[in-house]
Design a protein around this motif. Structure first.
Motif, short mmCIF file in Angstrom:
data_model
loop_
_atom_site.label_atom_id
_atom_site.label_comp_id
_atom_site.label_asym_id
_atom_site.label_seq_id
_atom_site.Cartn_x
_atom_site.Cartn_y
_atom_site.Cartn_z
N VAL A 1 20.12 41.52 100.68
CA VAL A 1 19.24 41.37 101.84
C VAL A 1 17.87 41.93 101.52
N ILE A 2 16.86 41.13 101.76
CA ILE A 2 15.47 41.50 101.47
C ILE A 2 14.68 41.61 102.77
N ARG A 3 13.99 42.70 102.92
CA ARG A 3 13.04 42.82 104.03
C ARG A 3 11.70 42.25 103.56
N LEU A 4 11.15 41.31 104.31
CA LEU A 4 9.90 40.67 103.91
C LEU A 4 8.69 41.47 104.37
N ALA A 5 7.68 41.53 103.51
CA ALA A 5 6.46 42.28 103.81
C ALA A 5 5.45 41.35 104.49
N ALA A 6 5.84 40.88 105.67
CA ALA A 6 5.07 39.81 106.33
C ALA A 6 3.63 40.22 106.61
N ARG A 7 3.41 41.46 107.00
CA ARG A 7 2.03 41.81 107.37
C ARG A 7 1.16 42.13 106.15
N PHE A 8 1.77 42.27 104.99
CA PHE A 8 1.00 42.61 103.79
C PHE A 8 0.71 41.40 102.90
N ALA A 9 1.58 40.42 102.92
CA ALA A 9 1.41 39.24 102.05
C ALA A 9 1.72 37.99 102.88
N PRO A 10 0.89 37.75 103.92
CA PRO A 10 1.27 36.69 104.89
C PRO A 10 1.38 35.30 104.29
N GLU A 11 0.51 34.95 103.34
CA GLU A 11 0.59 33.58 102.81
C GLU A 11 1.83 33.39 101.94
N HIS A 12 2.13 34.38 101.13
CA HIS A 12 3.34 34.27 100.30
C HIS A 12 4.60 34.31 101.15
N VAL A 13 4.60 35.16 102.16
CA VAL A 13 5.79 35.23 103.01
C VAL A 13 5.95 33.92 103.79
N ALA A 14 4.85 33.30 104.18
CA ALA A 14 4.95 31.97 104.84
C ALA A 14 5.61 30.98 103.89
N ASN A 15 5.23 31.00 102.63
CA ASN A 15 5.87 30.12 101.65
C ASN A 15 7.36 30.43 101.51
N VAL A 16 7.68 31.71 101.43
CA VAL A 16 9.09 32.11 101.27
C VAL A 16 9.90 31.59 102.47
N ARG A 17 9.34 31.72 103.66
CA ARG A 17 10.07 31.22 104.84
C ARG A 17 10.26 29.72 104.78
N THR A 18 9.22 29.01 104.36
CA THR A 18 9.33 27.55 104.26
C THR A 18 10.39 27.15 103.23
N LEU A 19 10.38 27.84 102.10
CA LEU A 19 11.37 27.55 101.05
C LEU A 19 12.79 27.85 101.54
N ALA A 20 12.96 28.95 102.24
CA ALA A 20 14.30 29.31 102.73
C ALA A 20 14.77 28.27 103.75
N ARG A 21 13.88 27.88 104.65
CA ARG A 21 14.28 26.91 105.69
C ARG A 21 14.61 25.55 105.10
N ALA A 22 14.00 25.23 103.96
CA ALA A 22 14.29 23.95 103.30
C ALA A 22 15.54 24.04 102.42
N GLY A 23 16.12 25.22 102.33
CA GLY A 23 17.29 25.38 101.44
C GLY A 23 16.92 25.26 99.97
N TRP A 24 15.66 25.56 99.68
CA TRP A 24 15.13 25.29 98.33
C TRP A 24 15.85 26.06 97.24
N TRP A 25 16.27 27.30 97.52
CA TRP A 25 16.93 28.12 96.50
C TRP A 25 18.42 27.83 96.37
N ASN A 26 18.99 27.11 97.32
CA ASN A 26 20.44 26.89 97.30
C ASN A 26 20.81 26.11 96.03
N GLY A 27 21.73 26.67 95.26
CA GLY A 27 22.12 26.02 94.00
C GLY A 27 21.28 26.45 92.82
#
Lengths: 286, 286
Positions: free
Chosen positions: A53-79
């Motif tokens: 479990v990773i806590r995201l540093a949303a307020r420190f790296a907002p653009e990268h965390v936005a990407n991470v959220r988009t990738l997670a929602r797309a199931g991009w890392w699955n597999g």
């Protein structure tokens, strides 16, 4: 016989009579615990069934965390997989081919978030360290350093950074790593920090090391598969993990930090580095 | 077919034509490499067949190292185990019962060698750190720190310390540990350092963590057996490992250290801690 067994069972259930533990000035008060938002929790389930479990540093790296959220929602890392484990350096995961198309909406070139806006530590460590004039812990429990001009999250053991190509690349956030040995603070200000592992670090830190170049596994069979990476906010409520962090903008954490720096005799007080201050989190019922 | 395979084999053996790598001011000269004495190399072979090699800090902790040598010569660790692996803390080995009789000649209560005689660093790091006013590397390649009054070897990742009971115990040297995560510098001056792992660290750092109290494995089956621990000087010459260390009392290592602290642009220079300076060793033919 039945009665005596029953009596034994009842006796076994009775709590032992113990005096309540004294509350120390360095102990957290109940109100010091604050919820981590569901969309700031990234849950990576490995093919082994273990969860990180990773806590995201949303307020420190907002653009990268936005990407991470988009990738997670797309199931991009699955597999995908943990494809690099280099002794006394990092474990890294994502797409080892680096050729997989990004999910729609991912910003291919986010802003370089190597530094953050301000040094806003609620508690400051007593001494400068090898890497910064000042360091401390933010009110919301992040390790931070600064030199009077810039500030940055520190690459301590278990922090999560964004892998990238040579500068000025900042990486999209699809390839992530965590230091698994000595802290990796020479990456400070040169790599973007997007989070911190708050549970399950041992499922990355105890993976077999690769002797191949830079610790990239030489064969696909050595990799550890990733079953899924999801935001907690996208997990059904009934199975959604909930976490709280210990806030630091209070005299109790200040007392804790001083104890860490100045141990009680006969132990010789040695100090403490920003990477050697435990930042407590706890799992709570949903 | 045979001929063309042979031709291919010959072609594969031919070295590629490459220009010689330029010699950098930070590269070691051949004369910078110095032999580690055979009786300062401790060779631990695990039941898995993997080998961990420890360089002993004979001149810094003479009484404990004398005990370690006596224990190794008596075969005291043979059949014992790595019985504690605590996440982001230490791997520890020896006799988990702590009841095994010492080998004859072992000093049960050696002098506490928590500190060493003098701060004799050949190369000093630029900045104070969280734990010490000064730190650096000795001429013979040991990380060291000092505060003007005392000096001590530092509990970096991979250093080997002596486990002990509560102070003022110093431990005999039969139970040893190594930090496997963030450096354990709060142990400096409170525990005796007897060595450093120079090969095979990954066979300890990647062991499964125990969730039981303090990382002691809950069951004997979780432990990793130790087949043998021997001094290299007691291994038959034909199979005896030989190592050299890179000495640091020369301008080449000084240049290396400065490069480590001040990276070349566009990387932002961040500094370096005494635990983040690689201390090179190499295996050589016997």
């Amino acid at each position: 016989m039945l009665i005596s067994l029953l009596a034994l069972a009842i006796a076994a259930q009775a709590p032992p009579v113990m005096p309540p533990a004294p509350v120390l000035p360095s102990d957290a008060a109940e109100g010091d615990w604050r919820a981590i938002p569901d969309d700031e929790l990234l849950v990576m389930t490995l093919a082994t069934g273990k969860t990180v479990v990773i806590r995201l540093a949303a307020r420190f790296a907002p653009e990268h965390v936005a990407n991470v959220r988009t990738l997670a929602r797309a199931g991009w890392w699955n597999g995908e997989s943990v494809y690099r484990v280099q002794e006394n350096w990092v474990a890294q995961w994502g797409d080892p081919s680096e050729k997989k198309a990004m999910a729609p909406g991912v910003k291919a070139v986010p802003a370089a978030e190597f530094e953050i806006a301000a040094f806003d530590a609620a508690q400051i460590l007593s001494r400068p360290d090898s890497y910064s004039a000042r360091s401390g812990i933010t009110a919301d429990g992040w390790p931070i350093a600064g030199d009077g001009k810039a500030a940055w999250l520190t690459h301590c053991y278990g922090m999560v950074g964004v892998a990238r190509d040579a500068l000025p690349s900042t990486g999209s956030g699809s390839e992530l790593f965590t230091p698994i040995g000595q802290s990796a603070r020479r990456l400070d200000r040169n790599y973007t920090v997007v989070g911190r592992i708050i549970e399950g670090m041992q499922y990355l830190s105890a993976l077999p090391r690769s002797d191949a170049t830079m610790g990239f596994y030489a064969t696909p069979g050595e990799r550890t598969g990733i079953a899924s990476v999801r935001l907690a906010s996208d997990i059904p409520a009934a199975e959604r993990p909930k976490f709280q962090y210990r806030s630091t903008d209070n005299p109790r954490f200040a007392a804790y930090l001083r104890l860490r720096e100045v141990a009680a005799p006969p132990t010789v007080p040695t100090g403490a580095s920003v990477c050697d201050v435990p930042l407590a989190v706890r799992r709570v019922a949903g």
